[in-house]
Design an enzyme around this catalytic site. Sequence first.
Site, PDB file in Angstrom:
ATOM      1  CD  GLU A   1      -2.790  -0.606   2.718  1.00 25.58           C
ATOM      2  OE1 GLU A   1      -2.564   0.395   3.443  1.00 25.58           O
ATOM      3  OE2 GLU A   1      -3.634  -1.470   3.008  1.00 25.58           O
TER       4      GLU A   1
ATOM      5  CD  GLU B   1     -11.708   1.539   0.650  1.00 20.89           C
ATOM      6  OE1 GLU B   1     -12.007   0.564   1.363  1.00 20.89           O
ATOM      7  OE2 GLU B   1     -10.547   1.781   0.298  1.00 20.89           O
TER       8      GLU B   1
ATOM      9  CE  LYS C   1      -9.873   2.383   5.405  1.00 22.98           C
ATOM     10  NZ  LYS C   1      -8.522   2.023   4.960  1.00 22.98           N
TER      11      LYS C   1
ATOM     12  CD  GLU D   1      -7.360   6.506   7.412  1.00 26.57           C
ATOM     13  OE1 GLU D   1      -7.488   5.620   6.556  1.00 26.57           O
ATOM     14  OE2 GLU D   1      -6.252   6.905   7.802  1.00 26.57           O
TER      15      GLU D   1
END
Length: 373
Positions: A260, A312, A315, A321
């Site tokens: 990542e 997303e 999250k 985030e």
Amino acid sequence: MSTNFELLCLLFSVALSVLLGPNFATGSTIGVCYGMVANDLPPPREVIDMYKSNQIGRMRLYDPNPEALEALRNSGIEVLVGVRNEDLQQLAGSYSAAENWVATYITPYSLQVQFRYIVVGNEIFPGNSARYVLPAMQNLQNALSSGDIKVSTSIATSVLGVSYPPSAGAFSEDTIEYMVPIAQYLNNIGAPLLANVYPYFAYIGDPIDISLPYALFASETVVVTDVGLSYDNLFDTMVDALYAALEKAEAPQVQVVVSETGWPSDGNREVTTPENAQIYNSNLISHVLSSRGTPRRPGNSTETYLFAMFNENMKPGAAVEQHWGLFYPNKSQVYPVNFPVETLKHKTWFQKLMQWIIQSAQSAFGKHIYGHN
Ligand SMILES: *[C@@H]1O[C@H](CO)[C@@H](O)[C@H](O)[C@H]1NC(C)=O
Ligand SMILES: *[C@@H]1O[C@H](CO)[C@@H](O)[C@H](O)[C@H]1NC(C)=O
């Protein structure tokens, strides 16, 4: 239909897949993480089509999502598949649980999905599950009867107690009892260590000593010199600190794969703009594809997965985030990032013909050849 005929078809397909498998592999060392912590994402089939149309040749999947694995069949996309953290204890304690995991999530797909690594746990160290990781890795590796697919685990760079200067990199006191045996196991089986490497978090943790251009691969000068090696970007110092730690753990052959990395496009004032995210990710892609490698491992490009495909919305945590995506859930780009065509190698006419033959054989006999029910 006679069993002999089916057997013949099976052997024919297996032989073709074995012969041609490596040729179908993509040349990409860049992938994108397909995170699914959201309630508004397109269905996996459409997401896999987005990977193809954007020439993204590799994917990290956080769990063996059956719909995604189904959609990956014959896509040519190479995939890292995660084991859920909550399954580690059982997989560590029972070889038959590991066999069962492989039989459920790998074997039914293995002729048509290109599994790259099985990621046994994400950011586990230190923590209550740390002691399960190595035995779970060993059970799964043994259950994967073919040695082609390797297990590993994905760590956060916080496993390092020292990370600067890079040559001083060393595992921390509270992770060393797990990380050293894991590093040596990876060394023995020829597998890489996967690491989530975030210059963004290093930068926001110390914006006085770390310059933004250095974090964004945009420095025009050398910023750090260490044991005669010159660094102009923070990413390479972080990766080389891991290499130094692996060397101290007597695991010098282990490669670091960056499982990542990325830069958020919103959530933390002027640091997290679409412009900075675009600069980071575009420069990262050029850096990786340049095959420069890192100063400590020159000439070998660092296999890297961008985080993430989508913003997303579920999250938890800080405001950033939910803003790591290259795409919005409605499939439009948050900012433009191009994956050069080399990342998904063009197939020759011969490979296309062979793929057509395999696919036809599979759709004609698929149930008999691959069906497990
Ligand atoms: C590059 O990586 C491959 C494995 O991906 C390894 O076999 C090879 O030795 C490495 N080469 C160098 C120069 O480090
Ligand atoms: C997609 O979603 C984003 C963010 O909500 C929005 O700004 C954009 O206009 C949308 N694009 C389309 C084509 O609907």
